[in-house]
Design an enzyme around this catalytic site. Structure first.
Site, mmCIF file in Angstrom:
data_model
loop_
_atom_site.group_PDB
_atom_site.id
_atom_site.type_symbol
_atom_site.label_atom_id
_atom_site.label_comp_id
_atom_site.label_asym_id
_atom_site.label_seq_id
_atom_site.Cartn_x
_atom_site.Cartn_y
_atom_site.Cartn_z
ATOM 1 N N ARG A 86 -0.691 -5.457 1.954
ATOM 2 C CA ARG A 86 -0.178 -4.721 0.787
ATOM 3 C C ARG A 86 1.318 -4.481 0.917
ATOM 4 O O ARG A 86 2.054 -4.501 -0.051
ATOM 5 C CB ARG A 86 -0.926 -3.397 0.642
ATOM 6 C CG ARG A 86 -2.353 -3.569 0.205
ATOM 7 C CD ARG A 86 -3.002 -2.232 -0.074
ATOM 8 N NE ARG A 86 -4.378 -2.398 -0.500
ATOM 9 C CZ ARG A 86 -5.413 -2.442 0.319
ATOM 10 N NH1 ARG A 86 -5.230 -2.329 1.620
ATOM 11 N NH2 ARG A 86 -6.631 -2.593 -0.140
ATOM 12 N N ASP A 148 -10.623 3.409 -1.588
ATOM 13 C CA ASP A 148 -11.127 3.144 -0.232
ATOM 14 C C ASP A 148 -12.280 4.092 0.098
ATOM 15 O O ASP A 148 -13.249 3.711 0.744
ATOM 16 C CB ASP A 148 -9.998 3.327 0.794
ATOM 17 C CG ASP A 148 -8.779 2.520 0.408
ATOM 18 O OD1 ASP A 148 -8.859 1.295 0.408
ATOM 19 O OD2 ASP A 148 -7.748 3.128 0.056
ATOM 20 N N ARG A 151 -15.404 2.987 -1.703
ATOM 21 C CA ARG A 151 -15.873 1.750 -1.041
ATOM 22 C C ARG A 151 -16.583 2.097 0.268
ATOM 23 O O ARG A 151 -17.660 1.568 0.571
ATOM 24 C CB ARG A 151 -14.682 0.845 -0.716
ATOM 25 C CG ARG A 151 -14.176 0.052 -1.892
ATOM 26 C CD ARG A 151 -12.911 -0.724 -1.513
ATOM 27 N NE ARG A 151 -12.543 -1.665 -2.551
ATOM 28 C CZ ARG A 151 -11.335 -2.183 -2.692
ATOM 29 N NH1 ARG A 151 -10.349 -1.825 -1.864
ATOM 30 N NH2 ARG A 151 -11.086 -3.049 -3.651
ATOM 31 N N HIS A 175 -3.071 3.777 1.683
ATOM 32 C CA HIS A 175 -3.942 2.760 1.075
ATOM 33 C C HIS A 175 -3.438 1.428 1.630
ATOM 34 O O HIS A 175 -2.604 0.761 1.032
ATOM 35 C CB HIS A 175 -3.824 2.817 -0.451
ATOM 36 C CG HIS A 175 -4.550 1.692 -1.144
ATOM 37 N ND1 HIS A 175 -5.899 1.518 -1.075
ATOM 38 C CD2 HIS A 175 -4.085 0.685 -1.927
ATOM 39 C CE1 HIS A 175 -6.258 0.459 -1.786
ATOM 40 N NE2 HIS A 175 -5.163 -0.067 -2.310
HETATM 41 N N1 LIG Z 1 -4.249 1.229 -5.681
HETATM 42 C C1 LIG Z 1 -5.371 0.537 -5.641
HETATM 43 O O1 LIG Z 1 -6.402 1.024 -5.138
HETATM 44 C C2 LIG Z 1 -5.383 -0.846 -6.240
HETATM 45 C C3 LIG Z 1 -6.569 -1.583 -6.285
HETATM 46 C C4 LIG Z 1 -6.553 -2.853 -6.854
HETATM 47 C C5 LIG Z 1 -5.362 -3.394 -7.345
HETATM 48 N N2 LIG Z 1 -4.224 -2.655 -7.259
HETATM 49 C C6 LIG Z 1 -2.944 -3.176 -7.750
HETATM 50 O O2 LIG Z 1 -2.935 -3.128 -9.173
HETATM 51 C C7 LIG Z 1 -1.947 -4.057 -9.639
HETATM 52 C C8 LIG Z 1 -2.524 -4.894 -10.789
HETATM 53 O O3 LIG Z 1 -3.566 -5.724 -10.334
HETATM 54 P P1 LIG Z 1 -4.382 -6.652 -11.372
HETATM 55 O O4 LIG Z 1 -5.446 -7.284 -10.589
HETATM 56 O O5 LIG Z 1 -4.710 -5.873 -12.598
HETATM 57 O O6 LIG Z 1 -3.284 -7.732 -11.756
HETATM 58 P P2 LIG Z 1 -3.248 -8.571 -13.115
HETATM 59 O O7 LIG Z 1 -2.325 -9.706 -12.839
HETATM 60 O O8 LIG Z 1 -4.614 -8.857 -13.615
HETATM 61 O O9 LIG Z 1 -2.583 -7.561 -14.160
HETATM 62 C C9 LIG Z 1 -1.274 -7.112 -14.086
HETATM 63 C C10 LIG Z 1 -0.795 -6.919 -15.496
HETATM 64 O O10 LIG Z 1 0.506 -6.353 -15.437
HETATM 65 C C11 LIG Z 1 1.230 -6.931 -16.522
HETATM 66 N N3 LIG Z 1 2.654 -6.771 -16.276
HETATM 67 C C12 LIG Z 1 3.435 -7.462 -15.408
HETATM 68 N N4 LIG Z 1 4.711 -7.028 -15.504
HETATM 69 C C13 LIG Z 1 4.713 -6.037 -16.425
HETATM 70 C C14 LIG Z 1 5.722 -5.189 -16.945
HETATM 71 N N5 LIG Z 1 7.002 -5.282 -16.534
HETATM 72 N N6 LIG Z 1 5.374 -4.283 -17.891
HETATM 73 C C15 LIG Z 1 4.092 -4.200 -18.332
HETATM 74 N N7 LIG Z 1 3.099 -4.976 -17.871
HETATM 75 C C16 LIG Z 1 3.408 -5.874 -16.923
HETATM 76 C C17 LIG Z 1 0.772 -8.379 -16.566
HETATM 77 O O11 LIG Z 1 1.051 -8.988 -17.821
HETATM 78 C C18 LIG Z 1 -0.720 -8.216 -16.302
HETATM 79 O O12 LIG Z 1 -1.452 -8.094 -17.507
HETATM 80 C C19 LIG Z 1 -1.520 -4.871 -8.415
HETATM 81 O O13 LIG Z 1 -0.311 -4.339 -7.906
HETATM 82 C C20 LIG Z 1 -2.645 -4.624 -7.426
HETATM 83 O O14 LIG Z 1 -2.253 -4.811 -6.093
HETATM 84 C C21 LIG Z 1 -4.219 -1.402 -6.735
#
Ligand SMILES: NC(=O)c1ccc[n+]([C@@H]2O[C@H](COP(=O)([O-])OP(=O)(O)OC[C@H]3O[C@@H](n4cnc5c(N)ncnc54)[C@H](O)[C@@H]3O)[C@@H](O)[C@H]2O)c1
Length: 311
Positions: A86, A148, A151, A175
């Site tokens: 991460r 987490d 999970r 995380h």
């Molecule tokens: N904190 C947690 O527990 C956790 C868990 C899972 C995923 N995540 C994180 O969540 C984030 C998103 O993951 P995902 O699987 O949905 O990815 P994804 O690629 O499916 O979706 C990301 C979205 O963000 C949009 N985007 C990109 N740049 C942008 C901007 N400047 N303004 C507005 N929208 C924008 C994209 O168009 C896309 O639709 C990642 O950083 C991932 O690591 C966090």
């Protein structure tokens, strides 16, 4: 209350919107995304299901939704690659995130708005958001180790054939790689986990290792996490909307809890309508506290580099 999800076109954002729809607590959910067409499409799809659930209003669009939002959830970001940690994501994600924060600030959020950061690395970006947005720090929260934690509970329940909703075991800290399992308070149906039928101490390491690797496991199997993270986001948003004062392992800038300062990470946190109400320094095993302190130190090291980069 109105919830805006920035990144709402993506897997995490759209799953969060669907989880919120099933809960039916938000009055309005707006999906913002650079891919506006996708966000509008998801909003329309959610709207179509609305009559069977609640009167929540859905919209897709851009930053025009920010001034009327009570909760701003940021899920926009680049996904982690299967073999990427991460923290390795940081350079790819920080610039994009800072840009989003500029747009949020320029749009003029409510002074009472709560910002829930989900994009990874979530603890680092929570700190950056608190630093850049100019909102009171207790209004800026990261999803932290809530995902987490659920999970972890799910894997313990599966292993022991125990009821998942009565399995309670926390993960605190980062995380990420340095997350800390809190075995000292783990219970099933209010009973000590280590007395539960089927438990043996050798299970602990395998269960925690699988929990810590769950993000990577899901990414390698289906491309990215969606349903569970959507539920974890809903856990936090429901606590804010209903002002439940629930104690959740969410991330916020620490100010001395377990001796940790000036980093964002997860400790037991009381969550309510105005964000973080308090953090709770409950006695844990010394090695658990040591793990938290190490988690804080690891994050601080990364933050030093990141804060230099973002200014
Ligand atoms: N904190 C947690 O527990 C956790 C868990 C899972 C995923 N995540 C994180 O969540 C984030 C998103 O993951 P995902 O699987 O949905 O990815 P994804 O690629 O499916 O979706 C990301 C979205 O963000 C949009 N985007 C990109 N740049 C942008 C901007 N400047 N303004 C507005 N929208 C924008 C994209 O168009 C896309 O639709 C990642 O950083 C991932 O690591 C966090």
């Amino acid at each position: 209350m109105k919830v805006s999800i920035i990144g709402g076109g993506g897997l995490v954002g759209s799953c969060a919107a669907y989880a919120l729809q099933c809960g039916g607590l938000a009055n309005e959910v707006a999906l913002l995304d650079v891919n506006e067409e996708l966000a509008v499409g998801h909003a329309l799809d959610l709207q179509h299901g609305g009559p069977s659930v609640s009167n929540t209003v859905y919209a897709g669009g851009g930053y025009e939704h920010i001034p009327t939002s009570d909760i701003i959830c940021i899920t926009a970001g680049l996904r982690r690659k299967p073999d990427e940690s991460r923290l390795d994501l940081i350079n790819r994600n920080t610039d994009l995130f800072v840009d989003i924060l500029k747009n949020v600030k320029a749009a003029g959020p409510k002074s009472t708005a709560i910002v829930l950061v989900v994009s990874n690395p979530v603890d680092i970006l929570t700190y950056v958001a608190a630093d850049k947005l100019g909102l009171p720090p207790q209004q800026v929260i990261g999803l932290g180790t809530q995902l987490d934690t659920i999970r972890f509970c799910s894997l313990i329940a599966q292993e022991l054939k125990a009821p998942a909703s009565q399995t309670k075991a926390l993960i605190l800290g980062e995380h990420g790689e340095s997350m800390v399992p809190i075995w000292s308070s783990a219970t099933i149906a209010g009973l000590p986990l280590d007395k539960y039928p089927g438990w043996n101490p050798s299970l602990s390491s395998a269960l925690f290792t699988r929990t810590r690797g769950s993000g990577a496991e899901v990414i390698s199997r289906k491309g990215g996490a969606g349903f569970a993270v959507g539920i974890a986001i809903r856990d936090c948003i429901d606590a804010i909307i209903l002002d439940t004062q629930s104690v959740l392992p969410v991330s916020s800038i620490q100010n001395g809890c377990y001796g940790i300062r000036d980093v964002a990470l997860s400790v037991p946190t009381v969550l309510g309508r105005t964000g973080v109400q308090a953090t709770m320094e409950i006695d844990l095993w010394p090695k658990e506290v040591q793990g938290l302190v190490q988690s804080g130190a690891a994050l601080r090291k990364t933050l030093d580099t990141v804060m230099q980069r973002v200014g």
